[in-house]
Design an enzyme around this catalytic site. Structure first.
Site, PDB file in Angstrom:
ATOM      1  CB  SER A 135     -30.398   0.216 -41.250  1.00  0.00           C
ATOM      2  OG  SER A 135     -29.648  -0.790 -40.688  1.00  0.00           O
ATOM      3  CE  LYS A 161     -27.163  -1.071 -43.028  1.00  0.00           C
ATOM      4  NZ  LYS A 161     -26.504   0.072 -43.373  1.00  0.00           N
ATOM      5  CE  LYS A 163     -26.448  -2.078 -39.143  1.00  0.00           C
ATOM      6  NZ  LYS A 163     -25.081  -1.774 -39.765  1.00  0.00           N
ATOM      7  CG  ASP A 189     -24.046  -3.061 -42.789  1.00  0.00           C
ATOM      8  OD1 ASP A 189     -22.849  -3.423 -43.089  1.00  0.00           O
ATOM      9  OD2 ASP A 189     -24.044  -2.007 -42.164  1.00  0.00           O
ATOM     10  CD  GLU A 214     -23.587  -0.942 -45.372  1.00  0.00           C
ATOM     11  OE1 GLU A 214     -24.785  -1.166 -45.391  1.00  0.00           O
ATOM     12  OE2 GLU A 214     -23.123   0.254 -44.452  1.00  0.00           O
ATOM     13  CG  ASP A 239     -20.390   1.843 -43.447  1.00  0.00           C
ATOM     14  OD1 ASP A 239     -19.607   2.810 -43.206  1.00  0.00           O
ATOM     15  OD2 ASP A 239     -21.305   1.264 -42.715  1.00  0.00           O
ATOM     16  CE  LYS A 263     -22.905   4.626 -42.018  1.00  0.00           C
ATOM     17  NZ  LYS A 263     -22.351   3.302 -40.906  1.00  0.00           N
ATOM     18  N   GLY A 291     -26.401   5.659 -42.402  1.00  0.00           N
ATOM     19  CA  GLY A 291     -27.096   6.274 -41.150  1.00  0.00           C
ATOM     20  C   GLY A 291     -26.209   5.962 -40.158  1.00  0.00           C
TER      21      GLY A 291
END
Ligand SMILES: O=C(O)CCC(=O)c1ccccc1C(=O)O
Ligand SMILES: [Mg+2]
Length: 370
Positions: A135, A161, A163, A189, A214, A239, A263, A291
């Site tokens: 990530s 991934k 952000k 995400d 996400e 998430d 998670k 994570g």
């Protein structure tokens, strides 16, 4: 199970880099380590709550408070034979999932060590090696993210991934596709940074063959996500919106998502995480392990749950050396092959906690006895 003592420790570990998301940025990992002692063994759990309530409502301090005032006294006053009973014991307490998970996880580890079996096996895991992704946080420029993407692809990570946030989204994804091609397993995400008013941005992102987007919309939403999913071909992954197996059931029923990020902390522990895994498996919804920038203890719990069969998408549990100069477990949780981590078969989490390293990072501790 014989539980003689519970220790809480508040630690701060410097991160090797600044990690930025749509809700904030950090260079310090602030967390609680929970140790549960019984019959000559110690089980370890980690609270993944952040110091500020921006990912969810919990913080390091609320977790300490809930553990000290409610969860530890409840555990010490009620005999339990299995870790699943701990989840049941905590059920009357509403939410505070990261607090529950930290203590439940430590009891899972202790129980496995007392029986001499690995946590992965105890959870029903079948893999001895897991594929992992990475990530990548928001950087000041698209170019800086592209450099990191190149570096992590070279290390063999199986999923990239990135952000995103409004103003740092389409041009980033386009930039990655232009530089690295259409074959890179890529996802974005948003950590709830968008609303349906920005549906056009989502439709643009839909053109880039992402594995998933996400949590684009609100942290507590599954209705608008269903509306968005209906017009996107890219699967939505939830998430923040999923705290229980019941939440997962409802989101799947409403078609709010095609994938779920599990998670352990967000859902209140390993027992509920497994329940969500099993439900998704029965519904043909793939899952992956998210994570929370965990220390070695939380990372080891993530590795164990990822060994279950329906974790078919590489998660965010990257090698520890990406995050830390010195982690608190030994041996270091490192790639054994490009983009792969081993699932240990030793008792419990399968890693030793390095008390000398813990000593360097600890700010305060407290002990609780029956
Ligand atoms: O490297 C990791 O541990 C994953 C980091 C990550 O994406 C994340 C980190 C902190 C809070 C929320 C998230 C998230 O998945 O949304
Ligand atoms: Mg996320």
């Amino acid at each position: 199970m014989n539980i003689e003592r519970v220790e809480l420790q508040h630690l701060q570990m410097p991160l090797k880099f600044r990690f930025e998301t749509s809700f904030g940025s950090t260079t310090l990992k602030d967390f609680l380590l929970v140790s549960v002692y019984g019959d000559g063994e110690v089980g370890y759990g980690e609270s993944v709550a952040m110091p500020d309530p921006f990912y969810n409502e919990e913080t390091t301090e609320t977790v300490w408070y809930m553990l000290e005032k409610f969860l530890i006294p409840r555990l010490l006053a009620n005999p339990v034979e299995t870790p699943e009973e701990v989840a049941r014991l905590f059920a009357p307490i509403r939410r505070n999932n990261m607090a529950k998970s930290a203590l439940e996880g430590a009891v899972w580890d202790l129980s496995c060590k007392q029986k001499g079996i690995s946590l992965a096996k105890a959870l029903g895991g079948s893999r001895s090696v897991i594929d992992v992704g990475i990530s990548i946080g928001i950087e000041p420029t698209v170019e800086e993210v592209l450099e990191k993407v190149g570096q992590y692809l070279d290390e063999g990570y199986k999923k990239i991934k990135v952000k995103i946030k409004p103003g740092f989204d389409v041009q980033l994804i386009r930039g990655i596709r232009e530089r690295f091609g259409d074959q890179v397993p890529l996802m974005a995400d948003a950590n709830s940074a968008y609303t349906l008013d920005q549906i056009d941005i989502m439709k643009e992102l839909d053109q880039y063959g992402l594995i998933m987007i996400e949590q684009p919309l609100a942290h507590d939403d599954i209705i608008d996500h269903a509306q968005l999913q209906a017009v996107l071909s890219t699967p939505i992954c939830l998430d923040e919106s999923i705290h229980t197996a019941e939440d997962a059931r409802k989101a799947i029923e409403l078609k709010s998502c095609g994938i779920i990020n599990i998670k352990i902390g967000r859902v209140g522990g390993l027992t509920e995480a497994k329940r969500i895994h099993d439900l998704c498996q029965a519904q043909n919804i793939p899952v992956w392990c998210g994570g929370m920038v965990e220390s070695g203890v939380g990372r080891a719990h993530n590795v164990a749950i990822t060994s279950l069969q329906n974790f078919t998408i590489p998660g965010d549990t990257a090698a520890a050396s990406r995050y830390w100069d010195e982690d608190i477990v030994e041996p270091g949780i490192e790639l054994i092959a490009p983009g792969q981590l081993a699932v240990p078969d030793g008792p419990g989490i399968g890693y030793k906690v390095n008390q000398q390293a813990v000593g360097k990072y600890v700010l305060r501790s407290a002990n609780f006895r029956p």
